[in-house]
Design a protein around this motif. Structure first.
Motif, mmCIF file in Angstrom:
data_model
loop_
_atom_site.group_PDB
_atom_site.id
_atom_site.type_symbol
_atom_site.label_atom_id
_atom_site.label_comp_id
_atom_site.label_asym_id
_atom_site.label_seq_id
_atom_site.Cartn_x
_atom_site.Cartn_y
_atom_site.Cartn_z
ATOM 1 N N VAL A 44 0.839 -1.208 0.000
ATOM 2 C CA VAL A 44 0.000 0.000 0.000
ATOM 3 C C VAL A 44 0.874 1.257 0.000
ATOM 4 O O VAL A 44 0.491 2.290 -0.551
ATOM 5 N N ALA A 45 2.087 1.166 0.565
ATOM 6 C CA ALA A 45 2.979 2.328 0.547
ATOM 7 C C ALA A 45 3.368 2.672 -0.883
ATOM 8 O O ALA A 45 3.345 3.840 -1.293
ATOM 9 N N SER A 46 3.706 1.617 -1.653
ATOM 10 C CA SER A 46 4.058 1.848 -3.055
ATOM 11 C C SER A 46 2.862 2.362 -3.848
ATOM 12 O O SER A 46 3.007 3.228 -4.706
ATOM 13 N N LEU A 47 1.666 1.810 -3.556
ATOM 14 C CA LEU A 47 0.469 2.255 -4.266
ATOM 15 C C LEU A 47 0.238 3.750 -4.039
ATOM 16 O O LEU A 47 0.033 4.519 -4.978
ATOM 17 N N LEU A 48 0.287 4.159 -2.775
ATOM 18 C CA LEU A 48 0.063 5.578 -2.470
ATOM 19 C C LEU A 48 1.145 6.442 -3.104
ATOM 20 O O LEU A 48 0.864 7.500 -3.663
ATOM 21 N N ALA A 49 2.393 5.947 -3.028
ATOM 22 C CA ALA A 49 3.475 6.712 -3.647
ATOM 23 C C ALA A 49 3.250 6.844 -5.146
ATOM 24 O O ALA A 49 3.529 7.888 -5.736
ATOM 25 N N SER A 50 2.724 5.780 -5.763
ATOM 26 C CA SER A 50 2.521 5.833 -7.216
ATOM 27 C C SER A 50 1.455 6.861 -7.578
ATOM 28 O O SER A 50 1.522 7.491 -8.628
ATOM 29 N N ILE A 51 0.466 7.040 -6.684
ATOM 30 C CA ILE A 51 -0.538 8.086 -6.938
ATOM 31 C C ILE A 51 0.146 9.458 -6.904
ATOM 32 O O ILE A 51 -0.109 10.322 -7.734
ATOM 33 N N GLY A 52 1.061 9.623 -5.944
ATOM 34 C CA GLY A 52 1.818 10.870 -5.875
ATOM 35 C C GLY A 52 2.678 11.086 -7.099
ATOM 36 O O GLY A 52 2.712 12.183 -7.666
ATOM 37 N N VAL A 53 3.364 9.997 -7.540
ATOM 38 C CA VAL A 53 4.180 10.090 -8.750
ATOM 39 C C VAL A 53 3.309 10.516 -9.931
ATOM 40 O O VAL A 53 3.698 11.362 -10.749
ATOM 41 N N ALA A 54 2.089 9.933 -9.986
ATOM 42 C CA ALA A 54 1.164 10.276 -11.073
ATOM 43 C C ALA A 54 0.880 11.780 -11.082
ATOM 44 O O ALA A 54 0.906 12.430 -12.128
ATOM 45 N N PHE A 55 0.616 12.334 -9.894
ATOM 46 C CA PHE A 55 0.324 13.782 -9.810
ATOM 47 C C PHE A 55 1.508 14.604 -10.297
ATOM 48 O O PHE A 55 1.338 15.581 -11.023
ATOM 49 N N VAL A 56 2.696 14.182 -9.875
ATOM 50 C CA VAL A 56 3.885 14.952 -10.254
ATOM 51 C C VAL A 56 4.075 14.941 -11.773
ATOM 52 O O VAL A 56 4.247 15.990 -12.403
ATOM 53 N N ILE A 57 3.988 13.730 -12.369
ATOM 54 C CA ILE A 57 4.182 13.635 -13.821
ATOM 55 C C ILE A 57 3.139 14.487 -14.549
ATOM 56 O O ILE A 57 3.448 15.232 -15.466
ATOM 57 N N ARG A 58 1.893 14.416 -14.073
ATOM 58 C CA ARG A 58 0.823 15.149 -14.757
ATOM 59 C C ARG A 58 1.029 16.659 -14.633
ATOM 60 O O ARG A 58 0.841 17.398 -15.594
ATOM 61 N N ALA A 59 1.427 17.086 -13.438
ATOM 62 C CA ALA A 59 1.627 18.522 -13.234
ATOM 63 C C ALA A 59 2.766 19.035 -14.125
ATOM 64 O O ALA A 59 2.658 20.096 -14.745
ATOM 65 N N VAL A 60 3.856 18.228 -14.206
ATOM 66 C CA VAL A 60 4.977 18.646 -15.061
ATOM 67 C C VAL A 60 4.526 18.719 -16.520
ATOM 68 O O VAL A 60 4.841 19.668 -17.235
ATOM 69 N N MET A 61 3.746 17.722 -16.954
ATOM 70 C CA MET A 61 3.250 17.749 -18.338
ATOM 71 C C MET A 61 2.393 18.982 -18.578
ATOM 72 O O MET A 61 2.463 19.607 -19.635
ATOM 73 N N GLY A 62 1.554 19.328 -17.576
ATOM 74 C CA GLY A 62 0.696 20.511 -17.718
ATOM 75 C C GLY A 62 1.521 21.770 -17.898
ATOM 76 O O GLY A 62 1.195 22.628 -18.711
ATOM 77 N N VAL A 63 2.623 21.876 -17.154
ATOM 78 C CA VAL A 63 3.460 23.065 -17.247
ATOM 79 C C VAL A 63 4.234 23.083 -18.565
ATOM 80 O O VAL A 63 4.292 24.091 -19.261
ATOM 81 N N VAL A 64 4.805 21.914 -18.924
ATOM 82 C CA VAL A 64 5.671 21.872 -20.111
ATOM 83 C C VAL A 64 4.850 21.936 -21.402
ATOM 84 O O VAL A 64 5.170 22.698 -22.316
ATOM 85 N N PHE A 65 3.789 21.128 -21.481
ATOM 86 C CA PHE A 65 3.066 21.020 -22.747
ATOM 87 C C PHE A 65 1.764 21.832 -22.761
ATOM 88 O O PHE A 65 1.150 21.986 -23.795
#
Lengths: 406, 288
Positions: free
Chosen positions: B92-113
């Motif tokens: 569950v720690a990895s699952l929650l972390a992966s949700i966080g990773v998802a947010f980070v990747i999406r936010a970076v994409m929003g800024v860059v693209f």
């Protein structure tokens, strides 16, 4: 003398609080706080910055004219990010921390519907640019503090029906994105079209975020419509039109302009886009109020005011609010100002086009603000009826063809 | 009958694409043992990178390869930066972390693209008609690309030493370690592979629809459904389940309407899990 500890404490507390309360009342007397809550980023970003700048510009104009009802505007700006979650957080901050007395300029129905419970609870104004019919009636507008400066989706539907009649379509079908706004458009169209004695051959409501809308298209196209009317957004419209073009059908399309914009034409190509109808509500072009707004918009954004219908709406929000405050007199509370909004905007008074003009005319009698976004006559629900433009895509260019009045 | 066949064909294409996303999820689950919620955003990233590569090089092929490479690399980076450190903690720690990773990747994409939609610049083609059934050239190419990816993944899993070791770890991690299999190399191969598969899925969805930072996240739920339906951790199952869910969804629409078709595929998922809790191809969870 029965002086208990409790009564002593109570009177001490009252004595301590009294100056604080008085101070706050005095501060409120001097300024009126507005929250500019706009889609600066996200899907509404083409419009958001301009909307916010026009709130600031209009507030400055009011302040320069000596304020409204003896009060100056103070504007707090926030970004909705075009998502309801971020909008609610921002609205909470505006209401609880900044103590604003009006939230102005929310864009997209999902956001306005999410923010309105907060403004209702705080008993303050919400002035929005959204289309969902649900915003007109309780529970959303139970307190009558919400005003809509954009046409309702229902009115968009009526404009679609006028267009279809004028273009001689006989067998319209509808496709709606499954939310209050999308269904509002097509339901409004259906009502208006059936009132004209017509029949809608197919109605489809589709779910967002799909990789394909071919099943939906197949259902609609099976009824052999000559035109498909949509309540849709840019992303889904792009996918639907590409799949439609690939079926080889030659149906015509009537699409709201927030979806049928230059980005759509670019995404699907000139050939597939040829002949699409785009319908938009338009500003009160050619009016003196629009010229005033246009000058402010050019100065702030270096672009023509025509490029942002929503900025004209936010300009009008501040002017209308200021005129109502002026009419209500010094230190009027929200309820008293609310009573004056229709009085300063609706007919039967001297027509005015700016705040300064209105302030002067209010000394002589009633006024009727004719706005930059529309003539701005609010009905019982706080909705206005702007005019609409019909544009057609020709060789990749979206060209305005004619106006529709409903 | 023809409308049904066309709907079914359409369902197969959608199902193959979702199946690819499910394959990426199930690969990670089989070896690293957690549901990776960042899969969707690695998909979107692959699509954006492919767009950038295509507009820089002028050909979709080079753009596609670039997109896949970026997705694979970012997937590996996520492992080294986040998931490796959490591998000894509960899933569950990895699952929650992966949700966080998802947010980070999406936010970076929003800024860059940016949040505006982008599209692959492909000409729209009219369909071929065979026996009065419409075949869409683009869909055919998407299906072929998806099938080629599947074949490649199965060849890697079943015909290469690293694939065999990966399956050994998936079957029994401690036994694999005792047999001298180095977990680190397996993990590197796994994250590269699952990232590349997610990247391909993202590019195919982008070609079929429009590219936005949210596109992958929006497809995560159906992809998870397919991964569970197929028997989680089972690669063939993920793809077969994706195709079945796709067909069921499309063919059922004349009966249940469009608003409920997504709900319907989850109803099918529930029904299957009631009868076969381990999913279509899954082995009994207790044996893991």
């Amino acid at each position: 003398m029965n002086l208990t500890r409790r009564t002593t404490l109570q009177s001490l507390a009252a004595a301590a609080l009294a100056p604080a309360l008085g101070g706050q009342a005095f501060a409120q007397g001097a300024t009126f706080r507005i929250g500019a809550l706009n889609p600066v980023t996200g899907a509404g970003s083409p419009y958001g910055s301009g909307m916010q700048k026009m709130i600031l510009a209009a507030a400055e104009m009011v302040n320069a004219a000596g304020g409204a009802g003896g009060r100056k505007f103070e504007v707090f700006a926030e970004d909705t990010q075009t998502t309801p979650q971020a909008a609610v957080l921002a609205a909470k901050k505006l209401i609880e921390v900044n103590k604003v007395q009006a939230v102005v300029g929310t864009w997209s129905s999902g956001i306005s519907l999410a923010v309105i419970p907060l403004t209702n609870d705080a008993n303050i104004f919400l002035m929005n640019t959204s289309g969902a019919p649900a915003l007109s009636v309780p529970p959303a507008n139970a307190k009558g503090l919400s005003y809509r400066f954009q046409a309702t989706n229902d009115r968009f539907g009526r404009a679609f029906a006028e267009l279809c009649e004028k273009e001689g379509f006989k067998r319209p079908a509808t496709m709606a994105f499954n939310n209050a706004s999308g269904i509002g458009n097509t339901e409004g169209f259906k009502k208006a079209w059936e009132k004209k004695g017509g029949k809608v051959v197919a109605n489809v409501v589709y779910e967002p975020n799909q990789t394909s809308y071919r099943a939906e298209l197949q259902k609609v196209l099976a009824e052999k419509p000559d035109v498909i009317v949509t309540g849709s957004y840019l992303g889904d419209t792009t996918i639907i039109l590409r799949e439609w073009f690939q079926t080889g059908e030659t149906t015509k399309w009537v699409i709201p302009a927030w979806a049928a914009n230059p980005q759509l034409v670019k995404a699907i190509g000139n050939e597939a886009a040829e002949g699409l109808f785009a319908v938009d509500s338009i500003s009160n072009e050619g009016s003196p109020a629009f010229s005033a707004y246009d000058a402010a918009y050019q100065k702030a954004m270096n672009q023509p005011g025509l490029s942002n219908v929503y900025a004209a709406m936010t300009w009008d929000m501040v002017v209308t609010l200021a005129l109502a405050m002026e009419a209500a007199g010094p230190n009027a509370d929200i309820a008293a100002i609310n009573k004056k909004i229709r009085e300063v905007a609706n007919p039967d008074g001297a027509k005015v086009s700016t705040f300064a003009e209105g302030k002067e005319a209010l000394k002589k009698g009633k006024i009727n603000y004719e706005g930059a976004s529309s003539v701005l006559d609010f009905d019982e629900f706080g909705d206005v009826t702007p005019d609409f433009s019909v544009s057609r895509v020709e060789k990749g260019e979206i060209k305005r063809k004619y106006l529709v009045k409903i | 009958m023809i409308p049904f066949i066309e709907l079914a064909l359409n369902g197969i294409v959608s199902g193959l694409v979702i199946g690819l996303a499910a394959l990426s999820i199930t690969l990670v689950f089989g070896v690293a043992r957690f549901p990776n919620a960042a899969t969707g955003d690695v998909m979107s990233l692959g699509a954006f990178a492919a767009l950038a590569g295509a507009s820089a090089s002028g050909t979709l092929l080079i753009g596609g390869v670039f997109g896949i490479a970026v997705a694979a690399f970012v997937s590996l980076a996520c492992y080294f930066l986040v998931f490796q450190k959490l591998s000894s903690r509960p899933p569950v720690a990895s699952l929650l972390a992966s949700i966080g990773v998802a947010f980070v990747i999406r936010a970076v994409m929003g800024v860059v693209f940016g949040h505006q939609q982008k599209v692959f610049d492909l000409p729209l083609a009219r369909p071929w008609r065979v026996l009065d059934i419409r075949f869409h050239p683009t869909d055919l190419k998407i299906s072929l690309a998806a099938l080629a990816t599947l074949v490649a993944v199965f060849l890697i899993l079943h015909a290469t030493p690293i694939g065999r070791r990966m399956r050994a770890v998936a079957d029994d991690p401690s036994l694999a370690r005792v047999s001298g299999i180095s977990p680190r190399r397996i993990m590197v191969a796994l994250w590269l592979l699952s990232g590349a598969v997610a990247g391909i899925a993202g590019i195919l969805v982008g070609i079929k629809t429009v590219v936005t930072p949210e596109m992958g996240w929006d497809l995560l739920l159906p992809a998870f459904a397919a991964a569970i339906f197929g028997g989680i951790g089972h690669p063939v199952g993920a793809v077969v389940a994706g195709v079945i869910l796709g067909i069921v969804q499309e063919v059922a629409t004349p009966f249940v309407g469009f608003t409920y078709k997504i709900a319907l595929s989850f109803a099918v998922l529930l029904a299957v899990l009631l009868i076969r809790p381990k999913g279509l191809f899954g082995t009994v969870a207790g044996a893991r």
